[in-house]
Design a protein around this motif. Structure first.
Motif, PDB file in Angstrom:
ATOM      1  N   VAL A  42      75.438  52.172  22.962  1.00 38.36           N
ATOM      2  CA  VAL A  42      75.794  51.350  21.803  1.00 38.36           C
ATOM      3  C   VAL A  42      76.329  52.209  20.667  1.00 38.36           C
ATOM      4  O   VAL A  42      77.291  51.825  19.983  1.00 38.36           O
ATOM      5  N   ARG A  43      75.754  53.373  20.468  1.00 37.98           N
ATOM      6  CA  ARG A  43      76.244  54.243  19.390  1.00 37.98           C
ATOM      7  C   ARG A  43      77.691  54.675  19.620  1.00 37.98           C
ATOM      8  O   ARG A  43      78.512  54.581  18.706  1.00 37.98           O
ATOM      9  N   PRO A  44      78.076  55.155  20.824  1.00 37.05           N
ATOM     10  CA  PRO A  44      79.489  55.467  21.039  1.00 37.05           C
ATOM     11  C   PRO A  44      80.407  54.264  20.851  1.00 37.05           C
ATOM     12  O   PRO A  44      81.516  54.399  20.328  1.00 37.05           O
ATOM     13  N   LEU A  45      79.963  53.084  21.288  1.00 33.87           N
ATOM     14  CA  LEU A  45      80.774  51.883  21.080  1.00 33.87           C
ATOM     15  C   LEU A  45      80.957  51.602  19.593  1.00 33.87           C
ATOM     16  O   LEU A  45      82.059  51.230  19.148  1.00 33.87           O
ATOM     17  N   ALA A  46      79.886  51.794  18.816  1.00 34.77           N
ATOM     18  CA  ALA A  46      79.982  51.572  17.372  1.00 34.77           C
ATOM     19  C   ALA A  46      80.919  52.587  16.723  1.00 34.77           C
ATOM     20  O   ALA A  46      81.683  52.250  15.805  1.00 34.77           O
ATOM     21  N   ILE A  47      80.889  53.833  17.201  1.00 29.06           N
ATOM     22  CA  ILE A  47      81.812  54.848  16.675  1.00 29.06           C
ATOM     23  C   ILE A  47      83.255  54.460  16.983  1.00 29.06           C
ATOM     24  O   ILE A  47      84.137  54.549  16.128  1.00 29.06           O
ATOM     25  N   GLY A  48      83.483  54.021  18.228  1.00 30.13           N
ATOM     26  CA  GLY A  48      84.836  53.610  18.600  1.00 30.13           C
ATOM     27  C   GLY A  48      85.327  52.434  17.776  1.00 30.13           C
ATOM     28  O   GLY A  48      86.485  52.418  17.323  1.00 30.13           O
ATOM     29  N   LEU A  49      84.479  51.437  17.555  1.00 34.11           N
ATOM     30  CA  LEU A  49      84.869  50.279  16.761  1.00 34.11           C
ATOM     31  C   LEU A  49      85.101  50.673  15.309  1.00 34.11           C
ATOM     32  O   LEU A  49      86.066  50.213  14.670  1.00 34.11           O
ATOM     33  N   ALA A  50      84.244  51.530  14.767  1.00 32.07           N
ATOM     34  CA  ALA A  50      84.415  51.976  13.380  1.00 32.07           C
ATOM     35  C   ALA A  50      85.720  52.741  13.219  1.00 32.07           C
ATOM     36  O   ALA A  50      86.434  52.567  12.220  1.00 32.07           O
ATOM     37  N   LEU A  51      86.068  53.575  14.195  1.00 32.54           N
ATOM     38  CA  LEU A  51      87.325  54.315  14.128  1.00 32.54           C
ATOM     39  C   LEU A  51      88.518  53.377  14.194  1.00 32.54           C
ATOM     40  O   LEU A  51      89.490  53.527  13.440  1.00 32.54           O
ATOM     41  N   PHE A  52      88.456  52.391  15.092  1.00 30.53           N
ATOM     42  CA  PHE A  52      89.547  51.421  15.200  1.00 30.53           C
ATOM     43  C   PHE A  52      89.760  50.681  13.881  1.00 30.53           C
ATOM     44  O   PHE A  52      90.896  50.529  13.401  1.00 30.53           O
ATOM     45  N   LEU A  53      88.665  50.231  13.264  1.00 28.20           N
ATOM     46  CA  LEU A  53      88.789  49.496  12.002  1.00 28.20           C
ATOM     47  C   LEU A  53      89.273  50.405  10.879  1.00 28.20           C
ATOM     48  O   LEU A  53      90.061  49.979  10.022  1.00 28.20           O
ATOM     49  N   ALA A  54      88.814  51.670  10.875  1.00 29.91           N
ATOM     50  CA  ALA A  54      89.249  52.605   9.831  1.00 29.91           C
ATOM     51  C   ALA A  54      90.738  52.881   9.950  1.00 29.91           C
ATOM     52  O   ALA A  54      91.459  52.926   8.932  1.00 29.91           O
ATOM     53  N   LEU A  55      91.238  53.046  11.168  1.00 27.16           N
ATOM     54  CA  LEU A  55      92.673  53.274  11.367  1.00 27.16           C
ATOM     55  C   LEU A  55      93.479  52.037  11.015  1.00 27.16           C
ATOM     56  O   LEU A  55      94.601  52.127  10.504  1.00 27.16           O
TER      57      LEU A  55
END
Length: 444
Positions: free
Chosen positions: A158-171
């Motif tokens: 779940v943590r890697p998924l949250a990092i990926g989603l946070a990066l997508f939204l930040a970009l």
């Protein structure tokens, strides 16, 4: 299903999930480097390295003993005591977070450029660290209550998924800009929700336990502290072993070789997680066997766990020999030299499994400090071996130094357990005795 078959199947699933999570993190880091450059990736790595270290410190060692006491209280039907343990752990996370918030501003500038990066993102840093510490405590409790997937996958998947989603939204929200601060705010919010949800799952599992211990047991809190500090020291030296090693090697290896060794250490960490999961999953069975009057049953259970761990370590060693060169090719041809050192590191994992979980057994027998000298021996051996071997053999010397330190550390723990407790926790004990009574008939 036998104990060994159950452990092997659960460990394989957890390991596969962890590999998937690590793959997501690698992809996220590659994307950060492409979008924000090497400097942006460096800032990201500094922040998350600090997050991990602070999260390790926040529960004051209670994250390292959560599985131990959850297994103990769960086997005894002492739900109230486990609830008190969790309340103390979360109180400590809050108090340490408050103390760090007060001390960070005057102290972080002393760290130079890294301190400036951390200070610029201090609110996000503390929120993410607190959420991570919460997940680690809740996860340890869930593993001890025989819910390994709920306990381990929050951090591993779940943590890697949250990092990926946070990066997508930040970009998406900050195209073409340096969006690390935005990424951290988004991730802090997402992972805060994950930590709360994970805590809810853990609390439900604790409330389902019998509460035969309404009154607090005198001296139990002192027992928590007596185990927490040595286990925190051992956990710091094991979980962050290669962080310490990389700091030592930074003055001995060329930057290119240091990067190669860092990749090897990262791959080794994933392999080691699979083997360590075997011992975490077997804790409830060990406590049940320890409560039985027949001492040989407990010893056989320990030896069965060793056999499962050693078998998995051997299989992963073969996998690393065959697939290691392909893994390093993903990082570029200059990383090909890391394949052989990785094999040496994984050989150390097999040796460690062969000597058995002596530090764990010492703690179960209320001798947690007895294993701390072995930690010091291993770290001293690591420093000295690096100084002698690295100048002569480079990368392979660094791998051999780590292998030597691991072997001495494991052998010292095994010897202490045998002399103090009269228990042989090595795999040789399993080969001499045969399977634990009842293993062939049930999955208990």
């Amino acid at each position: 299903m036998s104990l060994m078959r159950r452990l092997a199947s659960q460990s394989a699933l957890i390991f596969a999930a962890r590999i998937g999570g690590a793959g997501l993190v690698f992809l996220a880091q590659a994307l950060i480097a492409r979008q924000w450059g090497a400097a942006g990736l460096a800032d990201y790595l500094v922040v998350f390295a600090a997050v991990n270290l602070i999260a390790m410190a926040m529960p004051l060692g209670f994250n390292t003993i959560g599985t131990f006491f959850a297994s103990r209280y769960g086997a005894a039907g002492e739900g109230a005591m486990l609830a008190r343990f969790m309340a103390r752990a979360y109180l400590q996370i809050g108090l340490v977070a408050l103390g760090l918030a007060l001390l960070a501003t005057p102290l972080l500038p002393l760290l130079g450029a890294a301190g400036a990066v951390l200070l610029a993102h201090l609110p996000q840093l503390l929120l993410i660290a607190a959420g991570t510490a919460m997940v680690w405590v809740s996860g340890a409790v869930l593993v001890g209550l025989r819910r390994p997937f709920a306990g381990l996958l929050a951090d591993g998947v779940v943590r890697p998924l949250a990092i990926g989603l946070a990066l997508f939204l930040a970009l998406l929200l900050s195209p073409g800009g340096q969006g690390l601060g935005l990424l951290l705010w988004i991730f802090a919010g997402l992972y805060g929700l994950v930590a709360i949800g994970h805590l809810t799952i853990a609390l439900r599992s604790v409330r389902a336990l019998p509460r035969t211990d309404v009154a607090a047991r005198p001296g139990e809190a002192a027992r928590w502290w007596r185990l927490a500090l040595p286990w925190a020291i051992v956990g710091l030296a094991t979980d962050f072993f290669f962080d310490i090693d990389l700091l030592i090697l930074s003055g001995l290896l060329a930057p290119e070789d240091l990067a190669v060794f860092g990749v090897a250490a990262r791959i080794f960490g994933l392999v080691a997680f699979a083997v360590s999961a075997v011992y975490a999953l077997t804790l409830p069975d060990l406590f049940e066997a320890a409560a039985a009057p027949d001492k040989s049953r407990f010893e056989a259970r320990v030896a069965d766990a060793n056999l499962a761990a050693a078998g998995l370590a051997l299989a992963l060693l073969v996998g690393v020999i065959l697939g290691g060169p392909l893994l390093f090719m993903l990082f570029g041809p200059e990383f090909a030299s890391g394949a052989a050192p990785l094999v040496v590191l994984c050989l150390g994992l097999l040796i460690r499994a062969g000597f058995g979980p002596a530090a764990l057994i010492l703690s179960m027998r209320d001798r947690p400090w007895a294993g701390v000298p072995a930690v010091g021996l291993g770290l001293c051996a690591l420093v000295l071996a690096n100084l002698v071997l690295v100048p002569a053999f480079g990368l392979m010397g660094a791998a051999l130094a780590a292998l030597l330190a691991t072997t001495l550390w494991s052998a010292a723990n095994w010897l202490v357990a045998r002399r103090l407790l009269g228990i042989d926790v090595s795999i040789l004990a399993r080969l001499r005795r045969g399977p634990a009574p009842g293993n062939a008939r049930s999955g208990a």
